[in-house]
Scaffold this active site. Sequence first.
Site, PDB file in Angstrom:
ATOM      1  N   ALA A 140     -25.592  55.811  29.176  1.00 46.98           N
ATOM      2  CA  ALA A 140     -24.637  56.794  28.672  1.00 46.98           C
ATOM      3  C   ALA A 140     -24.812  58.121  29.409  1.00 46.98           C
ATOM      4  O   ALA A 140     -25.879  58.419  29.959  1.00 46.98           O
ATOM      5  CB  ALA A 140     -24.831  56.992  27.170  1.00 46.98           C
ATOM      6  N   ARG A 180     -25.260  61.020  28.448  1.00 46.06           N
ATOM      7  CA  ARG A 180     -26.280  61.943  27.930  1.00 46.06           C
ATOM      8  C   ARG A 180     -27.664  61.644  28.519  1.00 46.06           C
ATOM      9  O   ARG A 180     -28.586  62.448  28.383  1.00 46.06           O
ATOM     10  CB  ARG A 180     -26.334  61.879  26.408  1.00 46.06           C
ATOM     11  CG  ARG A 180     -26.710  60.521  25.840  1.00 46.06           C
ATOM     12  CD  ARG A 180     -26.676  60.537  24.313  1.00 46.06           C
ATOM     13  NE  ARG A 180     -26.986  59.228  23.744  1.00 46.06           N
ATOM     14  CZ  ARG A 180     -26.093  58.280  23.514  1.00 46.06           C
ATOM     15  NH1 ARG A 180     -24.812  58.486  23.842  1.00 46.06           N
ATOM     16  NH2 ARG A 180     -26.441  57.117  22.990  1.00 46.06           N
ATOM     17  N   TYR A 181     -27.803  60.483  29.146  1.00 45.98           N
ATOM     18  CA  TYR A 181     -29.096  60.098  29.729  1.00 45.98           C
ATOM     19  C   TYR A 181     -29.152  60.321  31.244  1.00 45.98           C
ATOM     20  O   TYR A 181     -30.225  60.582  31.793  1.00 45.98           O
ATOM     21  CB  TYR A 181     -29.401  58.628  29.445  1.00 45.98           C
ATOM     22  CG  TYR A 181     -29.513  58.309  27.976  1.00 45.98           C
ATOM     23  CD1 TYR A 181     -30.467  58.931  27.175  1.00 45.98           C
ATOM     24  CD2 TYR A 181     -28.668  57.375  27.376  1.00 45.98           C
ATOM     25  CE1 TYR A 181     -30.562  58.641  25.823  1.00 45.98           C
ATOM     26  CE2 TYR A 181     -28.763  57.073  26.029  1.00 45.98           C
ATOM     27  CZ  TYR A 181     -29.715  57.712  25.265  1.00 45.98           C
ATOM     28  OH  TYR A 181     -29.806  57.427  23.929  1.00 45.98           O
ATOM     29  N   THR A 182     -28.035  60.164  31.923  1.00 46.97           N
ATOM     30  CA  THR A 182     -28.041  60.244  33.390  1.00 46.97           C
ATOM     31  C   THR A 182     -27.873  61.685  33.870  1.00 46.97           C
ATOM     32  O   THR A 182     -27.339  62.535  33.166  1.00 46.97           O
ATOM     33  CB  THR A 182     -26.917  59.383  33.995  1.00 46.97           C
ATOM     34  OG1 THR A 182     -25.650  59.868  33.525  1.00 46.97           O
ATOM     35  CG2 THR A 182     -27.085  57.928  33.610  1.00 46.97           C
TER      36      THR A 182
END
Length: 590
Positions: free
Chosen positions: A124, A126-128
């Site tokens: 997602a 928000r992680y990358t």
Amino acid sequence: MLESVELNEEGVEQIAIDDFAEKAYLEYSMYVLLDRALPHVGDGLKPVQRRIIYAMSELGLRSTAKYKKSARTVGDVLGKFHPHGDTACYEAMVLMAQSFSYRYPLIDGQGNWGSPDDPKSFAAMRYTESKLTEYTNVLLNELSQGTVDWKPNFDGSLEEPTTLPARLPNLLLNGTTGIAVGMATDIPPHNIREITAACIYLLKNKNAGVADILEFVKGPDYPTEAEIISSEEEIAKIYTSGSGSIRMRASYQRENGDIVITSLPHQVSGTKILEQIAGQMQNKKLPMVTDLRDESDHENPTRLVIVPRSNKVDTETMMAHLFATTDLERTYRVNMNVIGLDGKPRIMNIEVMLREWLKYRIDTVKRRLQHRLNKVLDRLHILEGMLIAFLNLDEIINIIRNEDQPKQEMINRFGLTDRQAEAILETKLRQLAKLEEMNIRSELDDLSKEKAKLEKTLNSDQRLRTLIIKEIELIDKKFGDDRMSPIVKRKEAQALSDADILPTESMTIVLSAKGWVRAAKGHDIDLEKLGFKSGDELADVAYGKSNQSAVFIGSSGRSYTLPITTLPSARGYGEPLTGRLVALSVGNIS
């Protein structure tokens, strides 16, 4: 204008439903064509891709910057330029970061951005984390130099570029796919060195055609080392018409008797290949293979191992069968449908597409040079006024100290313009030294030379083309690389027939006196132990192989052929030939 427009008693406009539906559908179609699905020939980008790259550059996420969360970029893109779904925007961003999807990726990502086996397995947003690659400088470096048109964003609060000033034909380098309303586009990626060589040749030779371009552009260059097996004639036809298909085939090698697949066609999943081969093994359609392994790792992204049953297996024949029956060989549609400089979508062949881009590039460089020339002229104008001030410094100081309107007095006394007078008034006291006069004269001299050079280039088509050629050569030297997808001549793959796939075994064919036929495995059948129906007995026996056919000759001289594998088992009495061969009577069998 709609013809059937009426107003009701309340003054509300009434439109016939068929007119309204037609107008709404056409507007939707044009929006999808021009603002969603098709790329522009100038920068090779769709609107969402262009907005992502521009938003990231505005956030300071150039190649030399630190990474930032992808959610930050997506938020800026949606909030400022692209009011659509965040999922679709992020997926477009992910695609530009995947080295197995883009030949020259536009985004440098940290984290899980998917894999060749499953491109949709990315984490997602928000992680990358992400930033732009160095290659995007080709698209962005001239953006602030008056090279492109700007338009208001969706709410009119900001402006965004209509296109980016690409210094290379990015549309052909990275390719694209898209489905619009009533039309689609499928443009394959290409190699920088080949495309730049073709562009330079076209700039030097105005009468060059497709055949000349194909001396440099050998074919598409996908981000995989799999082979392109389309013939030169097929590739030439694609580039001449702007549509067709390209065939790719996996690369393999022999290692200690095993077959190792080292590269797969573009966007083909290794997991899917293993499933396809394993399915044939389970259905006993691939008896020559005993084992299948996936040894792919970080150092070897693609390493699929196929273990043949024995060294006697014909590798080329087996691989030809797999090429014909699995995604180890794949066909890609080519449809070079693109929005031209006139704002209309159409299918272009490679010559038209390159010429359109060169026209765009020439216009971009002209605008860049004119933008610089305007700045030089403006600065020269200021410096000329400053020089007058230094030559009359005492009088200028006296005017400033004693006059109520010094600006107007300087304009009247020395013939200065309003802009020159304002610049003199804004000059700091520290700049009134003798050294500053020398600096002004030096700058005037340098800018006058630059002005002359800019005007010469702008007024000469040959100088302009030479400048563009030099710039293309510099970029090619920096980003050019070797071809990844080799173009190889290969025979057409043929799937094995059932007779070829089944193992070859010794077979005994038994025919009874009343025309009943059967087959048994082996040549050592004890004929005395064979049972027959009452009143029937053995008539004849023939020996052969399971991959052969049995031939029965009638008394009339006519022959009848049946594959041995289709004959009934010798465990029973068999079947009458009359049931297998039409118009054949038992009495006519010999």
